[in-house]
Design an enzyme around this catalytic site. Structure first.
Site, PDB file in Angstrom:
ATOM      1  N   CYS A  52      13.831  16.863  -8.607  1.00 12.29           N
ATOM      2  CA  CYS A  52      14.079  17.862  -7.574  1.00 12.29           C
ATOM      3  C   CYS A  52      13.106  19.018  -7.806  1.00 12.29           C
ATOM      4  O   CYS A  52      13.018  19.533  -8.929  1.00 12.29           O
ATOM      5  CB  CYS A  52      15.515  18.359  -7.648  1.00 12.29           C
ATOM      6  SG  CYS A  52      15.848  19.752  -6.553  1.00 12.29           S
ATOM      7  N   ASP A  59      16.183  12.719  -9.616  1.00  8.10           N
ATOM      8  CA  ASP A  59      16.706  12.060  -8.424  1.00  8.10           C
ATOM      9  C   ASP A  59      16.344  10.586  -8.533  1.00  8.10           C
ATOM     10  O   ASP A  59      15.259  10.245  -9.008  1.00  8.10           O
ATOM     11  CB  ASP A  59      16.080  12.646  -7.153  1.00  8.10           C
ATOM     12  CG  ASP A  59      16.567  14.051  -6.847  1.00  8.10           C
ATOM     13  OD1 ASP A  59      17.772  14.304  -6.994  1.00  8.10           O
ATOM     14  OD2 ASP A  59      15.749  14.887  -6.446  1.00  8.10           O
ATOM     15  N   VAL A  74      -1.996  -4.963  -2.165  1.00  3.46           N
ATOM     16  CA  VAL A  74      -1.959  -3.960  -3.228  1.00  3.46           C
ATOM     17  C   VAL A  74      -1.820  -4.703  -4.558  1.00  3.46           C
ATOM     18  O   VAL A  74      -1.082  -5.692  -4.665  1.00  3.46           O
ATOM     19  CB  VAL A  74      -0.817  -2.928  -3.024  1.00  3.46           C
ATOM     20  CG1 VAL A  74       0.557  -3.558  -3.161  1.00  3.46           C
ATOM     21  CG2 VAL A  74      -0.963  -1.765  -3.985  1.00  3.46           C
ATOM     22  N   GLU A  75      -2.550  -4.266  -5.556  1.00  9.48           N
ATOM     23  CA  GLU A  75      -2.449  -4.855  -6.894  1.00  9.48           C
ATOM     24  C   GLU A  75      -1.172  -4.297  -7.522  1.00  9.48           C
ATOM     25  O   GLU A  75      -0.976  -3.094  -7.599  1.00  9.48           O
ATOM     26  CB  GLU A  75      -3.701  -4.516  -7.710  1.00  9.48           C
ATOM     27  CG  GLU A  75      -3.844  -5.310  -8.996  1.00  9.48           C
ATOM     28  CD  GLU A  75      -2.917  -4.840 -10.079  1.00  9.48           C
ATOM     29  OE1 GLU A  75      -2.171  -5.686 -10.628  1.00  9.48           O
ATOM     30  OE2 GLU A  75      -2.913  -3.635 -10.373  1.00  9.48           O
ATOM     31  N   SER A  76      -0.286  -5.178  -7.964  1.00  8.37           N
ATOM     32  CA  SER A  76       1.069  -4.777  -8.322  1.00  8.37           C
ATOM     33  C   SER A  76       1.153  -3.863  -9.547  1.00  8.37           C
ATOM     34  O   SER A  76       1.996  -2.972  -9.583  1.00  8.37           O
ATOM     35  CB  SER A  76       1.965  -5.996  -8.518  1.00  8.37           C
ATOM     36  OG  SER A  76       1.520  -6.791  -9.589  1.00  8.37           O
ATOM     37  N   HIS A  93      13.150  14.208  -1.442  1.00  7.31           N
ATOM     38  CA  HIS A  93      13.256  12.770  -1.159  1.00  7.31           C
ATOM     39  C   HIS A  93      12.326  12.352  -0.032  1.00  7.31           C
ATOM     40  O   HIS A  93      11.623  11.342  -0.124  1.00  7.31           O
ATOM     41  CB  HIS A  93      14.682  12.395  -0.755  1.00  7.31           C
ATOM     42  CG  HIS A  93      15.742  12.737  -1.752  1.00  7.31           C
ATOM     43  ND1 HIS A  93      15.504  12.909  -3.104  1.00  7.31           N
ATOM     44  CD2 HIS A  93      17.061  12.929  -1.582  1.00  7.31           C
ATOM     45  CE1 HIS A  93      16.622  13.173  -3.720  1.00  7.31           C
ATOM     46  NE2 HIS A  93      17.599  13.208  -2.819  1.00  7.31           N
ATOM     47  N   GLU A  94      12.350  13.126   1.047  1.00  5.73           N
ATOM     48  CA  GLU A  94      11.553  12.790   2.219  1.00  5.73           C
ATOM     49  C   GLU A  94      10.060  12.787   1.887  1.00  5.73           C
ATOM     50  O   GLU A  94       9.321  11.898   2.316  1.00  5.73           O
ATOM     51  CB  GLU A  94      11.827  13.801   3.350  1.00  5.73           C
ATOM     52  CG  GLU A  94      13.267  13.821   3.829  1.00  5.73           C
ATOM     53  CD  GLU A  94      14.193  14.749   3.043  1.00  5.73           C
ATOM     54  OE1 GLU A  94      15.284  15.025   3.546  1.00  5.73           O
ATOM     55  OE2 GLU A  94      13.843  15.199   1.932  1.00  5.73           O
TER      56      GLU A  94
END
Length: 154
Positions: A52, A59, A74-76, A93-94
């Site tokens: 936060c 969070d 995407v390479e993991s 969060h957003e």
């Protein structure tokens, strides 16, 4: 069957320190060998953590990312390190959710991408964040993200 060119990757197969922030994280991609075939790639991060920005308290979220590639995957390992870089990063969060999605869109230019971030309640309310680039390509099999809505005592 084609061999994937991994010569441009800097993290796969290497000992790599965790990035200190999302800005420091290096996201990498590899070519998809299935151009012209629409398919969905799903990544699930069931234990995503950020901080936060006001209190510094952790969070937690369960994040599901689905995308239809258009030339790149995407390479993991780089994605795991990128997501881990949020552990000490203060953002709402957003902001975390949309920042993750936009970084992936910028890297991959996918045909379609969606993110569902199911944030665990702290202070009594869960905050779930959903975003997608538009309608998914017609005909792709798109399973439900499989995360139950928060019910509490409901």
């Amino acid at each position: 069957m084609s061999t994937t060119d991994v010569s441009g990757l800097s993290q796969l197969g290497q000992a790599v320190s965790s990035p200190q922030s999302p800005e420091d994280a290096v996201l990498e991609r590899v070519p998809s060998h299935h151009a012209g075939t629409d398919f969905v790639v799903r990544f699930t991060a069931p234990e995503f953590t950020s901080l936060c920005p006001m209190t510094g308290q952790p969070d937690f979220a369960h994040i599901v990312i689905d995308y239809v590639p258009d030339g790149w995957l995407v390479e993991s390992k780089s994605l795991k390190l990128f997501l881990h870089s949020f552990r000490n990063h203060g953002a709402f969060h957003e902001d975390c959710t949309i920042d993750i999605a936009k970084r992936l869109v910028d890297l991959l230019s996918p045909k379609w991408l969606r993110i569902g971030a199911y944030w665990y309640p702290r202070g009594g309310i869960p905050i779930d964040v959903f975003w997608q680039t538009g309608k998914p390509p017609e005909g792709v099999w798109l399973p439900d993200q499989g995360v139950q809505p928060y019910r509490g005592r409901g």
